[in-house]
Motif scaffolding. Sequence first.
Motif, PDB file in Angstrom:
ATOM      1  N   GLY A  67       0.807  -1.221   0.000  1.00 44.21           N
ATOM      2  CA  GLY A  67       0.000   0.000   0.000  1.00 44.21           C
ATOM      3  C   GLY A  67       0.835   1.264   0.000  1.00 44.21           C
ATOM      4  N   ASP A  68       2.114   1.171   0.407  1.00 46.20           N
ATOM      5  CA  ASP A  68       2.982   2.345   0.394  1.00 46.20           C
ATOM      6  C   ASP A  68       3.246   2.843  -1.021  1.00 46.20           C
ATOM      7  OD1 ASP A  68       3.171   2.064   3.148  1.00 46.20           O
ATOM      8  OD2 ASP A  68       5.093   1.018   3.079  1.00 46.20           O
ATOM      9  N   TYR A  69       3.023   1.966  -2.005  1.00 49.65           N
ATOM     10  CA  TYR A  69       3.263   2.336  -3.403  1.00 49.65           C
ATOM     11  C   TYR A  69       2.010   2.879  -4.084  1.00 49.65           C
ATOM     12  CZ  TYR A  69       7.654  -0.260  -2.994  1.00 49.65           C
ATOM     13  OH  TYR A  69       8.896  -0.699  -2.616  1.00 49.65           O
ATOM     14  N   ARG A  70       0.948   3.018  -3.333  1.00 46.29           N
ATOM     15  CA  ARG A  70      -0.307   3.482  -3.926  1.00 46.29           C
ATOM     16  C   ARG A  70      -0.109   4.839  -4.588  1.00 46.29           C
ATOM     17  NH1 ARG A  70      -4.871   2.197  -0.163  1.00 46.29           N
ATOM     18  NH2 ARG A  70      -4.583   0.187  -1.180  1.00 46.29           N
ATOM     19  N   GLY A  71      -0.625   4.947  -5.803  1.00 42.62           N
ATOM     20  CA  GLY A  71      -0.468   6.173  -6.574  1.00 42.62           C
ATOM     21  C   GLY A  71       0.774   6.190  -7.438  1.00 42.62           C
ATOM     22  N   GLN A  72       1.682   5.223  -7.214  1.00 42.40           N
ATOM     23  CA  GLN A  72       2.875   5.086  -8.038  1.00 42.40           C
ATOM     24  C   GLN A  72       2.712   3.892  -8.977  1.00 42.40           C
ATOM     25  OE1 GLN A  72       5.561   4.724  -4.600  1.00 42.40           O
ATOM     26  NE2 GLN A  72       6.560   6.623  -5.269  1.00 42.40           N
ATOM     27  N   THR A  73       3.662   3.749  -9.886  1.00 41.68           N
ATOM     28  CA  THR A  73       3.717   2.564 -10.733  1.00 41.68           C
ATOM     29  C   THR A  73       4.805   1.658 -10.184  1.00 41.68           C
ATOM     30  OG1 THR A  73       2.995   3.798 -12.688  1.00 41.68           O
ATOM     31  CG2 THR A  73       4.107   1.701 -13.060  1.00 41.68           C
ATOM     32  N   LEU A  74       4.469   0.410  -9.916  1.00 40.30           N
ATOM     33  CA  LEU A  74       5.387  -0.533  -9.284  1.00 40.30           C
ATOM     34  C   LEU A  74       5.605  -1.731 -10.201  1.00 40.30           C
ATOM     35  CD1 LEU A  74       6.967  -1.625  -6.807  1.00 40.30           C
ATOM     36  CD2 LEU A  74       4.793  -2.629  -6.023  1.00 40.30           C
ATOM     37  N   VAL A  75       6.875  -2.048 -10.444  1.00 43.83           N
ATOM     38  CA  VAL A  75       7.240  -3.275 -11.145  1.00 43.83           C
ATOM     39  C   VAL A  75       7.936  -4.174 -10.135  1.00 43.83           C
ATOM     40  CG1 VAL A  75       8.439  -4.297 -13.110  1.00 43.83           C
ATOM     41  CG2 VAL A  75       7.586  -1.938 -13.265  1.00 43.83           C
ATOM     42  N   LEU A  76       7.411  -5.371  -9.948  1.00 46.43           N
ATOM     43  CA  LEU A  76       8.007  -6.271  -8.964  1.00 46.43           C
ATOM     44  C   LEU A  76       8.344  -7.606  -9.595  1.00 46.43           C
ATOM     45  CD1 LEU A  76       5.869  -8.649  -7.830  1.00 46.43           C
ATOM     46  CD2 LEU A  76       4.763  -6.657  -6.839  1.00 46.43           C
ATOM     47  N   THR A  77       9.348  -8.256  -9.037  1.00 51.02           N
ATOM     48  CA  THR A  77       9.710  -9.598  -9.463  1.00 51.02           C
ATOM     49  C   THR A  77      10.139 -10.391  -8.241  1.00 51.02           C
ATOM     50  OG1 THR A  77      10.906 -10.838 -11.179  1.00 51.02           O
ATOM     51  CG2 THR A  77      12.187  -9.226  -9.915  1.00 51.02           C
ATOM     52  N   PHE A  78      10.343 -11.691  -8.412  1.00 54.96           N
ATOM     53  CA  PHE A  78      10.704 -12.583  -7.311  1.00 54.96           C
ATOM     54  C   PHE A  78      12.056 -13.231  -7.583  1.00 54.96           C
ATOM     55  CE2 PHE A  78       6.197 -12.073  -6.967  1.00 54.96           C
ATOM     56  CZ  PHE A  78       5.924 -12.108  -5.607  1.00 54.96           C
ATOM     57  N   ILE A  79      12.892 -13.270  -6.557  1.00 55.98           N
ATOM     58  CA  ILE A  79      14.247 -13.791  -6.684  1.00 55.98           C
ATOM     59  C   ILE A  79      14.645 -14.512  -5.403  1.00 55.98           C
ATOM     60  CG2 ILE A  79      14.993 -11.896  -8.219  1.00 55.98           C
ATOM     61  CD1 ILE A  79      16.460 -10.811  -5.598  1.00 55.98           C
ATOM     62  N   TYR A  80      15.796 -15.158  -5.417  1.00 54.00           N
ATOM     63  CA  TYR A  80      16.520 -15.444  -4.184  1.00 54.00           C
ATOM     64  C   TYR A  80      17.997 -15.309  -4.510  1.00 54.00           C
ATOM     65  CZ  TYR A  80      17.693 -20.383  -5.340  1.00 54.00           C
ATOM     66  OH  TYR A  80      18.181 -21.542  -5.905  1.00 54.00           O
ATOM     67  N   THR A  81      18.783 -14.840  -3.556  1.00 56.57           N
ATOM     68  CA  THR A  81      20.123 -14.366  -3.865  1.00 56.57           C
ATOM     69  C   THR A  81      21.099 -15.488  -4.196  1.00 56.57           C
ATOM     70  OG1 THR A  81      20.853 -14.387  -1.538  1.00 56.57           O
ATOM     71  CG2 THR A  81      19.797 -12.372  -2.357  1.00 56.57           C
ATOM     72  N   ARG A  82      20.818 -16.722  -3.778  1.00 55.86           N
ATOM     73  CA  ARG A  82      21.729 -17.835  -4.058  1.00 55.86           C
ATOM     74  C   ARG A  82      21.375 -18.581  -5.337  1.00 55.86           C
ATOM     75  NH1 ARG A  82      21.930 -21.013   1.628  1.00 55.86           N
ATOM     76  NH2 ARG A  82      19.667 -20.651   1.521  1.00 55.86           N
ATOM     77  N   CYS A  83      20.449 -18.066  -6.115  1.00 56.64           N
ATOM     78  CA  CYS A  83      20.002 -18.728  -7.348  1.00 56.64           C
ATOM     79  C   CYS A  83      21.201 -18.961  -8.279  1.00 56.64           C
ATOM     80  CB  CYS A  83      18.963 -17.859  -8.038  1.00 56.64           C
ATOM     81  SG  CYS A  83      18.259 -18.611  -9.533  1.00 56.64           S
ATOM     82  N   PRO A  84      21.456 -20.218  -8.700  1.00 53.75           N
ATOM     83  CA  PRO A  84      22.640 -20.509  -9.492  1.00 53.75           C
ATOM     84  C   PRO A  84      22.452 -20.385 -10.997  1.00 53.75           C
ATOM     85  CG  PRO A  84      21.592 -22.565  -8.905  1.00 53.75           C
ATOM     86  CD  PRO A  84      20.757 -21.459  -8.288  1.00 53.75           C
ATOM     87  N   LEU A  85      21.207 -20.358 -11.479  1.00 52.81           N
ATOM     88  CA  LEU A  85      20.972 -20.360 -12.915  1.00 52.81           C
ATOM     89  C   LEU A  85      21.011 -18.935 -13.474  1.00 52.81           C
ATOM     90  CD1 LEU A  85      18.180 -23.000 -13.567  1.00 52.81           C
ATOM     91  CD2 LEU A  85      20.580 -23.120 -14.210  1.00 52.81           C
ATOM     92  N   PRO A  86      21.901 -18.651 -14.403  1.00 49.78           N
ATOM     93  CA  PRO A  86      22.024 -17.284 -14.924  1.00 49.78           C
ATOM     94  C   PRO A  86      20.798 -16.778 -15.652  1.00 49.78           C
ATOM     95  CG  PRO A  86      23.377 -18.810 -16.192  1.00 49.78           C
ATOM     96  CD  PRO A  86      22.903 -19.556 -14.982  1.00 49.78           C
ATOM     97  N   THR A  87      19.943 -17.679 -16.146  1.00 47.82           N
ATOM     98  CA  THR A  87      18.741 -17.252 -16.851  1.00 47.82           C
ATOM     99  C   THR A  87      17.537 -17.114 -15.932  1.00 47.82           C
ATOM    100  OG1 THR A  87      18.327 -19.562 -17.458  1.00 47.82           O
ATOM    101  CG2 THR A  87      19.446 -18.173 -19.076  1.00 47.82           C
ATOM    102  N   TYR A  88      17.764 -17.259 -14.629  1.00 44.14           N
ATOM    103  CA  TYR A  88      16.671 -17.096 -13.676  1.00 44.14           C
ATOM    104  C   TYR A  88      16.870 -15.811 -12.871  1.00 44.14           C
ATOM    105  CZ  TYR A  88      14.135 -21.265 -14.880  1.00 44.14           C
ATOM    106  OH  TYR A  88      13.351 -22.167 -15.543  1.00 44.14           O
ATOM    107  N   CYS A  89      17.073 -15.911 -11.580  1.00 42.14           N
ATOM    108  CA  CYS A  89      17.142 -14.694 -10.749  1.00 42.14           C
ATOM    109  C   CYS A  89      18.222 -13.704 -11.205  1.00 42.14           C
ATOM    110  CB  CYS A  89      17.343 -15.068  -9.288  1.00 42.14           C
ATOM    111  SG  CYS A  89      16.078 -16.191  -8.646  1.00 42.14           S
ATOM    112  N   PRO A  90      19.434 -14.151 -11.538  1.00 47.88           N
ATOM    113  CA  PRO A  90      20.420 -13.171 -12.004  1.00 47.88           C
ATOM    114  C   PRO A  90      19.955 -12.403 -13.233  1.00 47.88           C
ATOM    115  CG  PRO A  90      21.511 -15.211 -11.400  1.00 47.88           C
ATOM    116  CD  PRO A  90      20.032 -15.491 -11.366  1.00 47.88           C
TER     117      PRO A  90
END
Length: 294
Positions: free
Chosen positions: A152-175
């Motif tokens: 709700g803090d982003y209300r009135g703005q445009t927000l682009v979100l994605t999901f990751i995890y920092t230890r992801c090893p596949l270069p075509t995924y989170c990185p």
Amino acid sequence: MIQNRLAVFGGGLFAFFLAAGALLLYLFGTDTYTVDGRVAGIQNEGRTLVVEHEKIPGYMPPMIMPLPVADSSMTAPLEKGDAVQFRLAVGDSASIIALRTLPDTAVARNPARTTTPVKSAADGGTQMLQQGDRVPASLTLTNQAGESLQIGDYRGQTLVLTFIYTRCPLPTYCPLMSKQFAALQPQLRERYGEEAQLLSISFDPAYDTPQVLREYASKYTDRLDTWTFATGDSSQVERATGLFGVHAQKTGSEEITHNLTTALIGPEGHGLWRGNDWTPEDVRQAVAQVAEAS
């Protein structure tokens, strides 16, 4: 009061490589691994092979993973359950560059069945958002500074979100998702300032503490005024993944096999991309549409 909404765009599930491109990666120093496994599925008209593979020493534990293939003809003779051996080339991207079938007895049944699901809508949890649905303002996360934030803090703005995890090893995924955001951020900031925001949500809260997220963020950006890295307690992370149809399975103590979802949320909605074949330009154009409609 302005309500942020979600609408859905079509999009392919996974990027794929042309055979020549995979060969060039191989010739110029890409790491390669020989892997045994079983076919768990075939997607994208044969361009993606879902493999339930054995441990890849030095790279990843047993997992069920969708992988692009260099040539779709490789998958044409395959059926679900077939035992296979393939060469996986990993550099800036990952691709199967060679593949052959094996006798059925050569590969154990269920080589990757050591997974624990992360709860989502598919598990009977939070109902996944549909086109035009409002994103719950009360979804609460913790950012890289250890501060609480709500969608709700982003209300009135445009927000682009994605999901990751920092230890992801596949270069075509989170990185890749983080590299795409790194390319997108200056474009949006130049045009919209702080009215367009990026949000990367980790679904690995046990490891991805605020400190870990800060260190991860420093690899991709020096501007955290328009790009936030966040996670949350397990219930809020499960709620977030459920809302956006993110499915993840923990494999051992470190690896998580998962799909990819990137969403654009604005006052009038617009945008959900599955997979990794969207470009920063795709998102920039969608943000422009949202901004013009607001």
